[in-house]
Design a protein around this motif. Structure first.
Motif, PDB file in Angstrom:
ATOM      1  N   TYR A  26      42.296  36.595  47.501  1.00  0.00           N
ATOM      2  CA  TYR A  26      41.157  37.266  46.864  1.00  0.00           C
ATOM      3  C   TYR A  26      40.453  36.408  45.814  1.00  0.00           C
ATOM      4  N   GLY A  27      41.027  35.274  45.442  1.00  0.00           N
ATOM      5  CA  GLY A  27      40.447  34.456  44.387  1.00  0.00           C
ATOM      6  C   GLY A  27      39.002  34.040  44.628  1.00  0.00           C
ATOM      7  N   PRO A  28      38.665  33.463  45.794  1.00  0.00           N
ATOM      8  CA  PRO A  28      37.278  33.029  46.012  1.00  0.00           C
ATOM      9  C   PRO A  28      36.267  34.162  45.883  1.00  0.00           C
ATOM     10  N   ASN A  70      35.531  45.225  36.405  1.00  0.00           N
ATOM     11  CA  ASN A  70      36.904  45.383  36.887  1.00  0.00           C
ATOM     12  C   ASN A  70      37.342  44.156  37.690  1.00  0.00           C
ATOM     13  N   SER A  71      36.432  43.629  38.506  1.00  0.00           N
ATOM     14  CA  SER A  71      36.753  42.453  39.314  1.00  0.00           C
ATOM     15  C   SER A  71      37.057  41.249  38.437  1.00  0.00           C
ATOM     16  N   LYS A  72      36.327  41.099  37.352  1.00  0.00           N
ATOM     17  CA  LYS A  72      36.581  39.988  36.436  1.00  0.00           C
ATOM     18  C   LYS A  72      37.962  40.134  35.786  1.00  0.00           C
ATOM     19  N   LYS A 110      47.559  44.804  43.996  1.00  0.00           N
ATOM     20  CA  LYS A 110      47.250  44.518  45.397  1.00  0.00           C
ATOM     21  C   LYS A 110      46.519  45.679  46.049  1.00  0.00           C
ATOM     22  N   GLY A 111      46.907  46.905  45.698  1.00  0.00           N
ATOM     23  CA  GLY A 111      46.213  48.072  46.236  1.00  0.00           C
ATOM     24  C   GLY A 111      44.759  48.126  45.805  1.00  0.00           C
ATOM     25  N   TYR A 112      44.493  47.830  44.527  1.00  0.00           N
ATOM     26  CA  TYR A 112      43.111  47.786  44.048  1.00  0.00           C
ATOM     27  C   TYR A 112      42.308  46.706  44.788  1.00  0.00           C
ATOM     28  N   SER A 172      41.467  47.485  48.546  1.00  0.00           N
ATOM     29  CA  SER A 172      40.564  48.608  48.804  1.00  0.00           C
ATOM     30  C   SER A 172      39.179  48.445  48.198  1.00  0.00           C
ATOM     31  N   ARG A 173      38.993  47.512  47.246  1.00  0.00           N
ATOM     32  CA  ARG A 173      37.717  47.468  46.513  1.00  0.00           C
ATOM     33  C   ARG A 173      37.000  46.121  46.540  1.00  0.00           C
ATOM     34  N   VAL A 174      37.737  45.040  46.618  1.00  0.00           N
ATOM     35  CA  VAL A 174      37.091  43.728  46.450  1.00  0.00           C
ATOM     36  C   VAL A 174      36.051  43.474  47.536  1.00  0.00           C
ATOM     37  N   ASP A 175      36.381  43.772  48.778  1.00  0.00           N
ATOM     38  CA  ASP A 175      35.435  43.518  49.868  1.00  0.00           C
ATOM     39  C   ASP A 175      34.129  44.274  49.661  1.00  0.00           C
TER      40      ASP A 175
END
Length: 576
Positions: free
Chosen positions: A122-124, A162-164, A198-200, A203-206
């Motif tokens: 998920y880093g990139p 939140n992503s940051k 990992k659950g967050y 389900s949300r990053v994409d």
């Protein structure tokens, strides 16, 4: 390795290195692949019921980390063996104690492996969100200007924050232009916390990444979407459904075969030579790019009709077609501008004649400060301004005038001389008013005030554009999109022909195309008009009717100047 042996194919392909060259260059991929498989087997043995395949991803990341960190091949081999033996030792000790999960060292090893896995996966995307989130929020807010757009922008900003924070938790370094914060990394990141994180992320990053890319880089968003669709189309059931639907719907019975596909791929990959300075070569180059676009679009269509087995031969084709189309369109845009300048018709004074296609080829743009910019130049942080009540968000787009040129209100005293300078025609009726700008013999722009609307229509040669004909109710007629291009008969009884964009054809053929282009140009001009009014009120807070009318008049004048400058070359106000 559990056996303490290296993969057999290391041999002479990799040496320990003496520091003169990078030892990694001499390591074959086959050697590394065998090492990964060996690590996966050892990891699977540590957990009953696990298979080497289930540990392959973790083994690849573990091997990659060691491969990048070590300074020699010997160190690479020894580190892997040492780490594996350490895991095996702790696991065996845990078995003797009857509770392997309680072994702190083994548990910490697993936590580090999971954290590394999440960082690589998920880093990139998290870093992309952190870098471009502010621009995406700003664009989202500008597109609408109303309360709903503000709410969407605020929600996107919240998710970006939140992503940051997630990126910081994974040990990633945020870009220097990243806003918000401060962000802190949790000191205790145990397995429970990492699984929750990992659950967050899953389900949300994409979804967040998709919204940011869509706003900031639409072409990249389309490319990523095409890539995802390609994976879906490779499924046999999906391919059969689409293939049958296309065969039943297309009466021309196209050739859905690999041979036809290869021919189209060859056509779309043809190299276009760099054009010389003469116009003939540039036209030939532009024509070749148009043919490449045609071949790419046909290739996408034929690809959809292929069976799943045939599609597998052309995996990734949709992305290639998208890349070809985007590249050709960019090149055509530059070439068209040069060709258009050479093909411009000039009047007796040497100035360029305005054409109908200029209405949509050169749509209006408002080159001014954004509605989201701080009007007073304050350098206070956003959070502080919100606490102080100095910024309530973007001003909504204004939809109508309050006083200017409304029914029953006198004309603003200084407006008439300015309208004369811009060669604008003011028409007043009991129920409405309009301002009209005529651009050569090509098109006319009508500006309405209640509500704020702009229409751009072709000039009707049989109509005097210096006047407006009232309808039976005493108002103004809403101009048809087909005004000036509607089908009429010539004196000889022949069907009227329409010439536009270098093409001549019947009105029935070209009329709908031109009408849609004029509708687009009108919508763009309407947006610019409303932005002019919104920006006028962004800078000032009027308290009286007179002050409001002054601001509205200044916004109208700004729009008239922008329209004249946009469509008229070297425009100069008429002071006669």
């Amino acid at each position: 390795m559990s056996s303490g042996q290296q993969p057999n194919n290391v041999g002479q392909h990799a040496s320990s290195g003496d520091g003169s060259t990078d030892w990694r260059e001499s390591v074959t991929q086959a050697f590394r692949s065998e090492m990964v498989r060996s690590v996966a087997r050892d990891l699977a043995k540590l957990e009953p019921g696990k298979t080497p395949a289930s540990k392959m991803a973790m083994a690849m990341r573990f091997e990659e980390h060691v491969f990048k960190a070590e300074s020699s091949l010997d160190g690479y081999n020894k580190t892997i063996q040492k780490r594996i033996k350490k895991l095996q030792k702790h696991y065996a000790k845990g078995q003797q104690n009857g509770s392997p999960e309680k072994n702190e060292d083994l548990q910490r090893e697993r936590e580090l492996l999971l954290e590394s896995e999440l960082r690589d996966e998920y880093g990139p995307r998290l870093l992309y969100i952190a870098e471009h989130a502010d621009d995406a929020v700003k664009i989202t807010r500008q597109k609408g200007g109303d309360q709903r757009a503000k709410e969407k922008a605020d929600l996107l900003q919240k998710h970006a924050q939140n992503s940051k924070q997630w990126a910081v938790q994974l040990g990633l370094e945020l870009p220097p232009n990243c806003s918000g914060g401060p962000f802190h990394r949790e000191r205790v990141r145990n397995m429970e916390y990492l699984n929750k994180l990992k659950g967050y992320l899953s389900s949300r990053v994409d979804n967040i990444h998709s919204h940011v890319v869509k706003a900031v880089e639409p072409d990249l968003f389309l490319a990523e979407t095409v890539s995802r669709i390609d994976d879906i189309l490779l499924k046999e059931k999906v391919s059969e459904v689409i293939r049958k639907a296309l065969i039943d719907a297309d009466k021309d019975k196209p050739d859905f075969s690999p041979a036809s596909m290869r021919q189209l791929v060859d056509n779309m990959n043809v190299t276009v030579p760099n054009p010389r300075r003469n116009r003939t070569d540039r036209v030939r180059s532009a024509t070749m790019r148009i043919e490449k676009i045609r071949a790419a679009t046909q290739a996408m269509y034929i690809y959809l009709g292929l069976s799943a087995s045939d599609k597998a031969q052309f995996k990734g084709l949709l992305g290639q077609c998208h890349g070809v189309v985007i590249a050709c369109l960019k090149d055509l845009d530059e070439e068209y501008k040069e060709l258009a300048i050479e093909l411009d018709e000039l009047d007796e004074n040497g100035k360029r004649l305005i054409k109908l296609e200029d209405a949509w080829n050169n749509p209006m743009q408002l080159e001014s400060e954004s509605l989201d910019d701080d009007p007073d130049g304050s350098s206070e942080p956003e959070s502080k301004r919100q606490r102080m009540g100095e910024d309530d968000g973007p001003v909504p787009i204004i939809m109508r005038t309050q006083y200017l040129l409304t029914p029953g209100r006198h004309i603003f005293s200084t407006l008439l001389p300015v309208l004369k300078q811009k060669r604008a025609i003011l028409t007043r009726m009991p129920t409405s008013s309009t301002v009209k700008l005529v651009f050569g013999k090509a098109f006319v722009m009508n500006i309405f005030f209640v509500p704020l609307l702009v229409t751009i229509r072709a000039i009707d040669e049989d109509k005097d554009e210096s006047a407006t004909v009232p309808n039976l109710t005493g108002g103004l007629r809403w101009p048809s999109l087909y005004q000036g291009i509607s089908s009429q008969n010539n004196v000889n009884g022949d069907e009227r022909r329409l010439s536009v964009l270098g093409v001549t054809g019947s009105v029935e053929t070209l009329g709908p195309i031109v009408a849609r282009r004029l509708e687009y140009a009108s919508a763009q001009a309407t947006f610019v008009l409303r932005r002019c009014f919104s920006e006028a009120f962004r800078k000032s807070k009027p308290k009286t009717e007179f002050e409001v009318e002054i601001l509205e008049a200044s916004a109208l004048i700004k729009f008239l100047q922008a329209a004249r400058a946009n469509y008229c070359q070297d425009w100069v106000d008429d002071d006669s």
